[in-house]
Design a protein around this motif. Structure first.
Motif, short mmCIF file in Angstrom:
data_model
loop_
_atom_site.label_atom_id
_atom_site.label_comp_id
_atom_site.label_asym_id
_atom_site.label_seq_id
_atom_site.Cartn_x
_atom_site.Cartn_y
_atom_site.Cartn_z
N ALA A 93 0.84 -1.20 0.00
CA ALA A 93 0.00 0.00 0.00
C ALA A 93 0.87 1.26 0.00
O ALA A 93 0.57 2.24 -0.69
N SER A 94 1.98 1.22 0.75
CA SER A 94 2.90 2.36 0.80
C SER A 94 3.57 2.58 -0.55
O SER A 94 3.69 3.72 -1.04
N GLU A 95 4.02 1.48 -1.17
CA GLU A 95 4.66 1.58 -2.48
C GLU A 95 3.71 2.14 -3.53
O GLU A 95 4.10 2.97 -4.37
N GLU A 96 2.46 1.71 -3.49
CA GLU A 96 1.47 2.18 -4.46
C GLU A 96 1.21 3.68 -4.28
O GLU A 96 1.08 4.42 -5.26
N ARG A 97 1.14 4.14 -3.03
CA ARG A 97 0.89 5.56 -2.80
C ARG A 97 2.05 6.40 -3.32
O ARG A 97 1.84 7.43 -3.97
N THR A 98 3.28 5.95 -3.08
CA THR A 98 4.45 6.67 -3.57
C THR A 98 4.47 6.69 -5.09
O THR A 98 4.77 7.72 -5.72
N ALA A 99 4.13 5.55 -5.71
CA ALA A 99 4.13 5.46 -7.17
C ALA A 99 3.08 6.40 -7.78
O ALA A 99 3.35 7.07 -8.80
N TYR A 101 2.01 9.21 -6.56
CA TYR A 101 2.51 10.57 -6.40
C TYR A 101 3.57 10.87 -7.46
O TYR A 101 3.54 11.93 -8.12
N GLU A 102 4.50 9.95 -7.67
CA GLU A 102 5.58 10.17 -8.64
C GLU A 102 5.04 10.23 -10.07
O GLU A 102 5.53 11.02 -10.89
N GLN A 103 4.03 9.42 -10.36
CA GLN A 103 3.42 9.46 -11.70
C GLN A 103 2.73 10.79 -11.94
O GLN A 103 2.80 11.36 -13.04
N ALA A 104 2.06 11.28 -10.90
CA ALA A 104 1.38 12.57 -11.04
C ALA A 104 2.38 13.70 -11.26
O ALA A 104 2.17 14.60 -12.09
N ARG A 105 3.50 13.66 -10.53
CA ARG A 105 4.54 14.68 -10.71
C ARG A 105 5.14 14.58 -12.11
O ARG A 105 5.41 15.61 -12.74
N ALA A 106 5.37 13.36 -12.56
CA ALA A 106 5.94 13.16 -13.89
C ALA A 106 5.01 13.66 -14.99
O ALA A 106 5.45 14.10 -16.06
#
Length: 307
Positions: A93-99, A101-106
């Motif tokens: 769940a933590s990895e998915e939340r980070t991913a 966020y990073e996709q949105a920034r990208a």
């Protein structure tokens, strides 16, 4: 075709129901806030297909009550293959939340870096069991994920309702006192069987008082994991005038071997109802623990009479 003045074909036109004004109008349905933490149902005991089916039903009920809810299942004794361990579910769940966020920034979106808990862990336990709760806290800590751990589901009036239903299904209690429906095998004394030692017995006793009010028969709590506790309570009930006892497991199911319930019923010389299992109230209470942890306030679930 229809016109503004009425249906051209002579058929009635279904008009939208006007929104009811004032304080009596129906509340808008609540949905999970965007980016809300996951609800992770922590399932104790030895994993099995039956346990998984029960847990899936509980989270399905929670999802139906709160659209958009991210609900997952983690097993305290999981093996990370067929039954994912709680630590692994939290880490994922933590990895998915980070991913996300990073996709949105990208993608060039102006998004806030996620903070707060990744998940809210809700123990699938009706009452306190210090040993199991200690294991749960350890598992959350070892995951190294920011997660909140809630209290157990009981005591609560909805659990008294669920116990009543399970007793009535087994023919050990009236289904509805208001209808004066008699059951030939109805018990005149209930042993409420819990696990977790004296603390669990005391907590079960609170729900037991609510159950006694529903059934109008004495209810006493006892510990399945304390030698002699069941037989001692059975003797107390019989000495106070109860002749036909019944054992009601104050358990959801996965936390104990079902054979122990059968043995306890034999020890008390009485019939036993089924464990609470995936009764709808269990899913609602799990969701209530989650929403309370986050400060979301849906319509409060109230115990209703058994019909």
């Amino acid at each position: 075709m229809s016109s503004p003045t009425g249906p051209a074909s002579g058929l009635p036109v279904r008009m939208p129901r006007p929104r009811q004004p004032g304080r009596h109008r129906r509340p808008e349905p609540l949905a999970a806030p965007e980016g809300a933490p996951a609800l992770v149902l922590a399932v104790p005991g030895t994993p099995s297909a039956a346990t998984r089916g029960l847990a899936e039903e509980v989270v399905s009920i929670a999802r139906s009550e709160l659209p958009g809810l991210d609900a997952r299942i983690g097993y305290l004794d999981g093996d990370d293959s067929e039954f994912p361990a709680l630590q692994s579910v939290l880490a994922h769940a933590s990895e998915e939340r980070t991913a996300r966020y990073e996709q949105a920034r990208a993608a060039g979106l102006d998004v806030k870096e996620p903070d707060g808990p990744v998940a809210v862990v809700v123990p699938l336990l009706a009452g306190p069991d210090s040993a199991l709760l200690r294991q749960l806290r350890q598992a959350v800590m070892e995951s190294r994920v920011a997660a909140d751990l809630t209290d157990v589901l009981g005591p609560h009036p909805l659990l008294a309702e669920a116990l009543h239903v399970r007793l009535s299904e087994a023919g050990l209690a009236r289904a509805d006192r208001a209808r004066l429906f008699t059951v030939a095998t109805a018990a005149d004394g209930i042993i409420l069987a819990s696990v977790g030692g004296e603390e669990a017995v005391q907590a079960a006793g609170i729900t037991g008082m609510l159950l006694a009010a529903r059934l109008a028969v004495p209810v006493m709590a006892a510990a399945l994991d304390q030698e002699g506790s069941i037989s001692s309570v059975a003797e107390q009930l019989r000495s106070s005038g109860s002749q036909q006892l019944a054992l009601a497991p104050y358990l959801i199911g996965p936390e104990i071997d079902a054979a122990l319930i059968e043995e306890a019923a034999k020890e008390a010389g009485c019939a036993a109802a089924e464990a609470l299992g995936p009764y709808p109230a269990i899913g609602k209470l799990a969701l209530a623990k989650y929403t309370n942890a986050l400060g979301i306030v849906p319509q409060q679930a109230q115990g209703a009479p058994v019909r």
